[in-house]
Design a protein around this motif. Sequence first.
Motif, PDB file in Angstrom:
ATOM      1  N   ARG A   9      72.613  51.174  79.136  1.00  0.00           N
ATOM      2  CA  ARG A   9      71.914  52.195  78.383  1.00  0.00           C
ATOM      3  C   ARG A   9      70.434  52.191  78.715  1.00  0.00           C
ATOM      4  O   ARG A   9      69.800  51.147  78.682  1.00  0.00           O
ATOM      5  CB  ARG A   9      72.124  51.900  76.892  1.00  0.00           C
ATOM      6  CG  ARG A   9      71.306  52.777  75.981  1.00  0.00           C
ATOM      7  CD  ARG A   9      71.617  52.461  74.548  1.00  0.00           C
ATOM      8  NE  ARG A   9      72.927  52.954  74.180  1.00  0.00           N
ATOM      9  CZ  ARG A   9      73.471  52.784  72.983  1.00  0.00           C
ATOM     10  NH1 ARG A   9      72.839  52.108  72.063  1.00  0.00           N
ATOM     11  NH2 ARG A   9      74.640  53.300  72.715  1.00  0.00           N
ATOM     12  N   PRO A  13      65.599  56.523  73.959  1.00  0.00           N
ATOM     13  CA  PRO A  13      66.477  57.654  73.661  1.00  0.00           C
ATOM     14  C   PRO A  13      65.859  58.961  74.152  1.00  0.00           C
ATOM     15  O   PRO A  13      64.633  59.092  74.186  1.00  0.00           O
ATOM     16  CB  PRO A  13      66.582  57.634  72.136  1.00  0.00           C
ATOM     17  CG  PRO A  13      65.384  56.891  71.660  1.00  0.00           C
ATOM     18  CD  PRO A  13      64.997  55.937  72.754  1.00  0.00           C
ATOM     19  N   SER A  16      65.538  61.769  69.217  1.00  0.00           N
ATOM     20  CA  SER A  16      65.443  60.897  68.058  1.00  0.00           C
ATOM     21  C   SER A  16      65.064  61.752  66.856  1.00  0.00           C
ATOM     22  O   SER A  16      64.232  62.666  66.979  1.00  0.00           O
ATOM     23  CB  SER A  16      64.399  59.812  68.309  1.00  0.00           C
ATOM     24  OG  SER A  16      64.303  58.975  67.175  1.00  0.00           O
ATOM     25  N   GLU A  99      69.769  58.841  67.141  1.00  0.00           N
ATOM     26  CA  GLU A  99      69.268  58.775  68.510  1.00  0.00           C
ATOM     27  C   GLU A  99      70.347  59.209  69.484  1.00  0.00           C
ATOM     28  O   GLU A  99      71.537  59.026  69.226  1.00  0.00           O
ATOM     29  CB  GLU A  99      68.813  57.352  68.856  1.00  0.00           C
ATOM     30  CG  GLU A  99      67.570  56.930  68.090  1.00  0.00           C
ATOM     31  CD  GLU A  99      67.101  55.535  68.446  1.00  0.00           C
ATOM     32  OE1 GLU A  99      65.907  55.265  68.247  1.00  0.00           O
ATOM     33  OE2 GLU A  99      67.908  54.710  68.911  1.00  0.00           O
ATOM     34  N   ALA A 100      69.893  59.752  70.601  1.00  0.00           N
ATOM     35  CA  ALA A 100      70.799  60.117  71.696  1.00  0.00           C
ATOM     36  C   ALA A 100      70.283  59.511  72.988  1.00  0.00           C
ATOM     37  O   ALA A 100      69.072  59.523  73.243  1.00  0.00           O
ATOM     38  CB  ALA A 100      70.877  61.639  71.825  1.00  0.00           C
ATOM     39  N   TYR A 101      71.210  58.967  73.765  1.00  0.00           N
ATOM     40  CA  TYR A 101      70.906  58.374  75.066  1.00  0.00           C
ATOM     41  C   TYR A 101      71.770  59.048  76.112  1.00  0.00           C
ATOM     42  O   TYR A 101      72.941  59.316  75.851  1.00  0.00           O
ATOM     43  CB  TYR A 101      71.242  56.877  75.068  1.00  0.00           C
ATOM     44  CG  TYR A 101      70.491  56.061  74.059  1.00  0.00           C
ATOM     45  CD1 TYR A 101      69.369  55.323  74.417  1.00  0.00           C
ATOM     46  CD2 TYR A 101      70.921  56.018  72.728  1.00  0.00           C
ATOM     47  CE1 TYR A 101      68.687  54.554  73.490  1.00  0.00           C
ATOM     48  CE2 TYR A 101      70.238  55.255  71.782  1.00  0.00           C
ATOM     49  CZ  TYR A 101      69.122  54.530  72.173  1.00  0.00           C
ATOM     50  OH  TYR A 101      68.450  53.775  71.244  1.00  0.00           O
ATOM     51  N   LEU A 112      76.199  62.274  76.332  1.00  0.00           N
ATOM     52  CA  LEU A 112      75.252  61.526  75.515  1.00  0.00           C
ATOM     53  C   LEU A 112      75.973  60.483  74.676  1.00  0.00           C
ATOM     54  O   LEU A 112      77.052  60.756  74.137  1.00  0.00           O
ATOM     55  CB  LEU A 112      74.521  62.467  74.544  1.00  0.00           C
ATOM     56  CG  LEU A 112      73.645  63.579  75.101  1.00  0.00           C
ATOM     57  CD1 LEU A 112      73.008  64.342  73.934  1.00  0.00           C
ATOM     58  CD2 LEU A 112      72.569  63.012  76.010  1.00  0.00           C
ATOM     59  N   ASP A 113      75.368  59.310  74.538  1.00  0.00           N
ATOM     60  CA  ASP A 113      75.765  58.342  73.514  1.00  0.00           C
ATOM     61  C   ASP A 113      74.894  58.601  72.305  1.00  0.00           C
ATOM     62  O   ASP A 113      73.681  58.791  72.436  1.00  0.00           O
ATOM     63  CB  ASP A 113      75.521  56.911  73.996  1.00  0.00           C
ATOM     64  CG  ASP A 113      76.601  56.422  74.929  1.00  0.00           C
ATOM     65  OD1 ASP A 113      77.685  57.041  74.963  1.00  0.00           O
ATOM     66  OD2 ASP A 113      76.366  55.428  75.633  1.00  0.00           O
ATOM     67  N   LEU A 114      75.509  58.588  71.137  1.00  0.00           N
ATOM     68  CA  LEU A 114      74.785  58.877  69.908  1.00  0.00           C
ATOM     69  C   LEU A 114      74.879  57.685  68.950  1.00  0.00           C
ATOM     70  O   LEU A 114      75.933  57.034  68.885  1.00  0.00           O
ATOM     71  CB  LEU A 114      75.395  60.096  69.203  1.00  0.00           C
ATOM     72  CG  LEU A 114      75.580  61.359  70.032  1.00  0.00           C
ATOM     73  CD1 LEU A 114      76.372  62.398  69.236  1.00  0.00           C
ATOM     74  CD2 LEU A 114      74.234  61.925  70.450  1.00  0.00           C
ATOM     75  N   THR A 115      73.797  57.425  68.237  1.00  0.00           N
ATOM     76  CA  THR A 115      73.874  56.433  67.163  1.00  0.00           C
ATOM     77  C   THR A 115      73.141  56.965  65.941  1.00  0.00           C
ATOM     78  O   THR A 115      72.171  57.719  66.055  1.00  0.00           O
ATOM     79  CB  THR A 115      73.224  55.080  67.534  1.00  0.00           C
ATOM     80  OG1 THR A 115      71.840  55.299  67.832  1.00  0.00           O
ATOM     81  CG2 THR A 115      73.900  54.427  68.716  1.00  0.00           C
TER      82      THR A 115
END
Lengths: 143, 134
Positions: A9, A13, A16, A99-101, A112-115
Amino acid sequence: MQDSLAAERPVAPVLSRSFPPISRHMLALYCGASGDHNPIHVDLDFARSAGFPDVFAHGMLVMAYLGLMLEEAGPAEGILEFSTRFVAITQLGAAITCEAYIRDMTHDRILLDLTAADECGDVKLQGRAVLNRQIWETRFGQA
Amino acid sequence: MLSRDMIGHRFAPVQAHVEAGRLRNFRKVIGCAQPGEQTAPPTYLFALEMIESENPMAFIEDLGIDMAKLLHSEQSFTYFAPVRAGDRILLETVVTDIFEKKGGALLFVVQDTKATNQHGAHVATVRRTLVIRN
């Protein structure tokens, strides 16, 4: 030896968005706005009888926060897929940061990975979004 | 007791109207600065089914699930076309899987909803995975 997490990762991000602490009032408003009338989110007596110390947030409220972060960055029409796992219960008072990565790009897609995590950094939702690259690429600058 | 026999169960279809005022309210509540947007927010189809259903809790009551034991495990949306204010959306939900984890302590129920608009276009597939704590 490279840190495997860091390799997976990028550090920063690409998106955000922070939200105010979740109040009882917010849960009542979301109950009405979403049609999700499960009392466990608004009725303390019910929540206690179900074995919880207090009411807690709708997972879908926090997913809506993730969705709003995406919507504020680019058009909903460019979102092809959007999914989350509800990893932990979001407690009353939690101040959520979404957040998005960028995980991957193909010639026509951005993954995108999201948290969504609370103020202690405890992750509540983990997700991913697949975007139409043509529509979204300019939103991420040099990404 | 909920068993795998319920896989394939179809819930009563929901014919839903995407109302501009409802969209605006949903966006205002989650903190959107521009709540007047006419396209439905990304998670709105989940809400729409509950807003417009004759019985918003049918998705658990049909299966005899105790609401006090219910948690949301996963949720996904796959979009094929935008949903906008004024649309009429048919929501058809079916139980697609039921399985156990932790020796039966957790029971998972997967439900898929097909959303079709007034022009007959399949606009989205919505999948919710519920977990029941036994």
